[in-house]
Design an enzyme around this catalytic site. Structure first.
Site, short mmCIF file in Angstrom:
data_model
loop_
_atom_site.label_atom_id
_atom_site.label_comp_id
_atom_site.label_asym_id
_atom_site.label_seq_id
_atom_site.Cartn_x
_atom_site.Cartn_y
_atom_site.Cartn_z
N ASP A 193 58.65 97.36 -11.79
CA ASP A 193 59.42 96.18 -10.92
C ASP A 193 60.27 95.35 -11.91
O ASP A 193 61.03 94.43 -11.44
CB ASP A 193 58.46 95.34 -10.10
CG ASP A 193 57.94 96.07 -9.03
OD1 ASP A 193 58.40 97.01 -8.39
OD2 ASP A 193 56.70 95.71 -8.54
N ASP A 198 58.32 94.73 -2.92
CA ASP A 198 57.63 95.89 -3.35
C ASP A 198 56.47 96.05 -2.43
O ASP A 198 56.09 95.08 -1.86
CB ASP A 198 57.21 95.93 -4.80
CG ASP A 198 56.56 97.22 -5.45
OD1 ASP A 198 56.89 98.23 -4.91
OD2 ASP A 198 55.42 97.16 -5.93
N ASP A 233 55.41 93.12 -8.36
CA ASP A 233 54.24 93.00 -9.54
C ASP A 233 54.02 93.84 -10.81
O ASP A 233 53.48 93.53 -11.84
CB ASP A 233 52.99 92.94 -8.62
CG ASP A 233 52.64 94.38 -8.24
OD1 ASP A 233 53.29 95.22 -7.93
OD2 ASP A 233 51.25 94.57 -8.51
#
Length: 850
Positions: free
Chosen positions: A750, A542, A746
């Site tokens: 996600d 990410d 995080d």
């Protein structure tokens, strides 16, 4: 530190009643200690003159504490409610009381109050503001005066309180008020049957592990002299040590190893041979053989015992299983962690009177209108009916910057209201909200996630079947060859082939690898994570909060008038001084502390637009272009300053946030801000590429922004503007092509991605749910640990294969020797222990890896 208000030591003061009766005053029907309120035996009581009155004490300790408090001016703590901190009062108290009253409703009591087996009720509270043990005493003293409370325990270390009261007699609002009266804030710590069961399971395993460890240490004290100097020790002393070992081993087998035998029997009954079957076989055979040898030796025979091997194996195995249990439990609370993001109460507008009323979120219905103030979390999905604000949806969408939301905009449960109060018409509640949809998606991904079984588990069934068959054939053969040696040879075969090394091969390597990873800042939360890291082919990352810091940084200042960049920055910082917005924080962080700030008057915030103020009689505005610099016509900037950021590293406009400073509609300056990359991100990505891994950048940010970051960091595959469902679909597509995926993220958004991947790592500073759904957590802000984790995973897999290879080689050599009668049971026991020790030492090398 934990104290209760029924102690037996004066050093831990408790809450006694403040009435004269409780202090043994005039008219008391019974005498109690002035300090701790324990009943006194009149003949044994101590007396002292304190505060101009005669006081009674149960001991010298209570007397000394009371005298010290009075001497230091704190004698008023005995005279009624007193606060070491300022009590909650005024308007804040009125608002708090409205919230407290909702906890007396049945729907809230059912959620937070647990009924115990004896009919009493138990409540867990989280308390903020405690500073020392005196705070503990004060809170317990206040709780003891609440009607219906039987017992109260406050733990200073965890900032938690446990209250036990009579059924239906304790009002939660009264409890909160009593704590607020002495200057502290409390709220319910929601009880969880799952957490209670997990704590009970951990406690049970720890007790069994402790018994096994103690037994192992004591038995080894008797075994080593026999191994080293057996021929020099008198037979009577050897027999004494054997009987002592037997006595010490019985609790290990009957208590510590009991679940192993129970599970093994259950597996056999269901025609399934798991790891517990060979473990139970080895432990049982060695123990029975040792008992028989001890008894026969007492009757004049000769035999060898293996109590040390039994206790050592059980202790090692339980230690490995405890590590696996903690990892499994820490990864099993994802949905609960996310649901706890929602508030317990909210403000609903009464449709008839228009007044606001505080109600439990659980009672919200579609169509209700709720007020959400700045700094609060939205309780349900809905649309804004009144007001404008900015909403932080980073936990749900992955977007790093709060977005302006006006009338008609959709807002989601679990989002954070940043700027000002709004009124929201509820459209979805409970299980229908976006938050609940992500929870459901996470649970489904966790259940569908491929599980890589341990290699030892895959071969245990065949191994034990062959072992039993071989032992039976050996017994039949020796019955014909030499009936007197049948038992000794058969026991030797069973003991020498005990799957100790096989059982420890994988757990010991995983435990050593887990320790090595923890020292590098990677906390493994699932047992299969290390094996998964070894097989990774693709890494998905990410952007926000993973490759970047997730906070804005000032990149440039463009000026358009006669004011230079420094003065423009000082003016913008002064106008944003009272704001808590991420942009305001970034502007303040970029302003030197020594820079003088101008004086402002008539400062006001316009939600979603910016801030305006009067400076030397002229109106200044900072915020959006339409708000602060409406008359900007594209005129060139007088100067551009990029600070320490090279021009080629400045993101495109779509990846930046622009803040304008204007005077009477004319632009003065434009501040350009962008996310901050992590310092070690390039090194981490280079190390992953050197390991032959393919890198993917998948983010909820704008596609242009994501592709710019991918090009800058050298990532070949990048996708932007994706939802949590799209992230999961991206992983499934890679898996369908045969990829073994490592996901790194995080945010809550996600969590489905982390759960779907074969192995996942969550950034430790991220959302609790992302960590709960991940296989490992990065506890330190060091991305290089990701590449180190992959390297350790690959080394671990090699060590596991070496251990398994040794275990099978050992059995391939030792079993024929025992079958031929060339190995005694004693030699078989030594070989079994040596095999297990070699496996453990080989695994230990992982913990010493550089």
């Amino acid at each position: 530190m934990t104290t209760t208000f029924a102690p037996n030591h004066p050093a831990v003061p408790v809450a006694g009643s403040g009435s004269p009766l409780a202090r043994g005053g005039a008219g008391a029907s019974h005498v109690t200690c002035y300090h701790c309120a324990l009943p006194l035996d009149g003949a044994a009581a101590l007396h002292a003159e304190i505060g101009g009155q005669s006081r009674d004490f149960c001991c010298a300790g209570c007397q000394a504490v009371a005298q010290t408090l009075h001497a230091s001016g704190m004698g008023h703590v005995y005279d009624g409610p007193v606060a070491f901190a300022k009590p909650i009062e005024g308007e804040r108290r009125t608002e708090a009381e409205a919230v407290w009253s909702t906890y007396d409703l049945p729907v809230m009591r059912e959620r937070f109050v647990r009924v115990r087996a004896d009919g009493s009720e138990e409540l867990s509270l989280a308390i903020s503001g405690m500073r020392c043990a005196a705070c503990v005493w004060l809170i317990e003293r206040a709780l003891s005066r609440v009607p219906g409370v039987r017992e109260a325990t406050v733990n200073y270390a965890t900032e938690r309180a446990r209250i036990v009261g009579d059924a239906g007699a304790v009002r939660l609002s009264t409890v909160f008020a009593a704590i607020a009266d002495v200057g502290y804030e409390a709220w319910p710590d929601q009880p969880s049957a799952r957490r209670t069961a997990e704590a009970r399971e951990r406690r049970s395993l720890l007790i069994r592990l402790g018994i096994a460890m103690l037994g192992m240490m004591q038995v080894m004290m008797y075994a080593w002299p026999v191994y080293l100097h057996g021929s020099d020790i008198p037979l009577s002393q050897t027999r004494l040590m054997q009987w002592a070992s037997l006595v010490l081993t019985v609790p290990v087998v009957l208590i510590s190893a009991r679940p192993i035998f129970v599970n093994a029997w259950r597996q056999v009954r269901h025609a399934h041979v798991g790891m517990d079957v060979p473990v139970a076989l080895g432990v049982g055979a060695a123990f029975v053989a040792s008992v028989v040898a001890t008894v026969f030796a007492t009757n004049g025979g000769h035999g060898e015992t293996y109590f040390d091997s039994v206790t050592m194996f059980v202790a090692f195995l339980l230690a490995a299983r405890y590590l696996e249990l903690r990892a499994r439990q820490s990864a099993a609370s994802g949905a609960e962690a996310l649901v706890r993001q929602l508030p317990a109460t909210c403000r609903r507008m009464n449709a008839a009177s228009g007044a606001l009323e505080i109600i439990p979120v659980a009672t919200l219905q579609q169509g209700d209108c709720v007020e959400v103030r700045a700094g609060e979390v939205l309780p349900a999905d809905g649309t804004i009916e009144h007001g404008a604000t900015e909403i932080d949806e980073s936990l749900l969408s992955g977007e790093s910057v709060p977005r302006a939301r006006d009338v008609g905009a959709t807002v989601l449960a679990g989002s954070y209201n940043v700027v000002s109060a709004i009124r929201v018409r509820v459209t979805r509640v409970g299980a229908q909200t976006r938050l609940s949809a992500i929870v459901e998606l996470l649970e489904r991904a966790l259940s569908d996630k491929p599980r890589m079984a341990e290699l030892a588990d895959r071969v245990a069934g065949r191994f034990v079947a062959v072992l039993l068959g071989w032992a039976l054939l050996t017994a039949i053969a020796w019955w014909w060859i030499d009936p007197a040696r049948v038992f000794a040879v058969t026991v030797a075969v069973l003991v020498v082939s005990c799957p100790c090394a096989l059982s420890l091969a994988t757990p010991s390597a995983l435990a050593a690898a887990g320790g090595a990873l923890a020292r590098r800042g990677v906390l493994v939360t699932r047992g299969h994570a290390v094996e998964g890291l070894a097989a990774v082919t693709d890494v998905l990352l990410d952007k926000t909060g993973t490759l970047t810091e997730g906070r804005l940084r000032l990149l440039s200042i463009e000026t358009f008038a006669d004011m230079d960049a420094e003065h423009c920055l000082a003016l913008a910082c002064a106008m944003e001084q009272a704001e808590n917005h991420p942009i305001a924080q970034s502007l303040r962080a970029a302003t030197p502390h020594a820079m003088p700030l101008p004086t402002l008057t008539s400062t006001a915030n316009v939600p979603g637009q910016g801030v305006h103020a009067m400076v030397e009689g002229k109106q200044m505005r900072v915020g959006t272009q339409s708000f602060a610099a409406a008359q900007y016509t594209g005129q060139p900037a007088a100067s551009i300053r990029y600070g320490e950021t090279p021009v080629e590293e400045v993101p495109p406009a779509a990846a930046c946030t622009s803040v304008w400073l204007g005077r009477d509609g004319q632009p003065l300056a434009r501040f350009t801000l962008a996310d901050t990359p992590r310092a070690d991100a390039p090194a981490c990505l280079a190390a992953l590429r050197a390991q032959g891994l393919r890198l993917h950048l998948v983010s909820g940010d704008a596609p242009e922004t994501v592709h710019w970051w991918a090009n800058r960091l050298g990532i070949d595959h990048a996708v932007g503007g994706v939802s949590p469902e799209d992230k999961r679909a991206y992983v499934r597509k890679l898996q369908a092509e045969g990829a073994r995926v490592l996901a790194v993220g995080d945010g809550i958004n996600d969590a489905p991605l982390l759960a779907q991947a074969q192995v996942s790592i969550a950034i430790g500073s991220g959302a609790p749910l992302a960590q709960a759904g991940a296989d490992a957590i990065l506890t330190e802000p060091r991305l290089l640990a990701i590449s180190e984790a992959v390297s350790i995973g690959r080394r671990t897999l090699r060590v596991v294969r070496q251990n398994l290879g040794w275990a099978f080689a050992y059995n391939a050599i030792s079993i024929p020797l025992a079958t031929l009668g060339w190995l005694s049971p004693l030699a078989a026991g030594i070989g079994m222990s040596a095999s297990s020790l070699l496996v453990a030492l080989n695994a230990w090398r992982l913990s010493r890896a550089k």
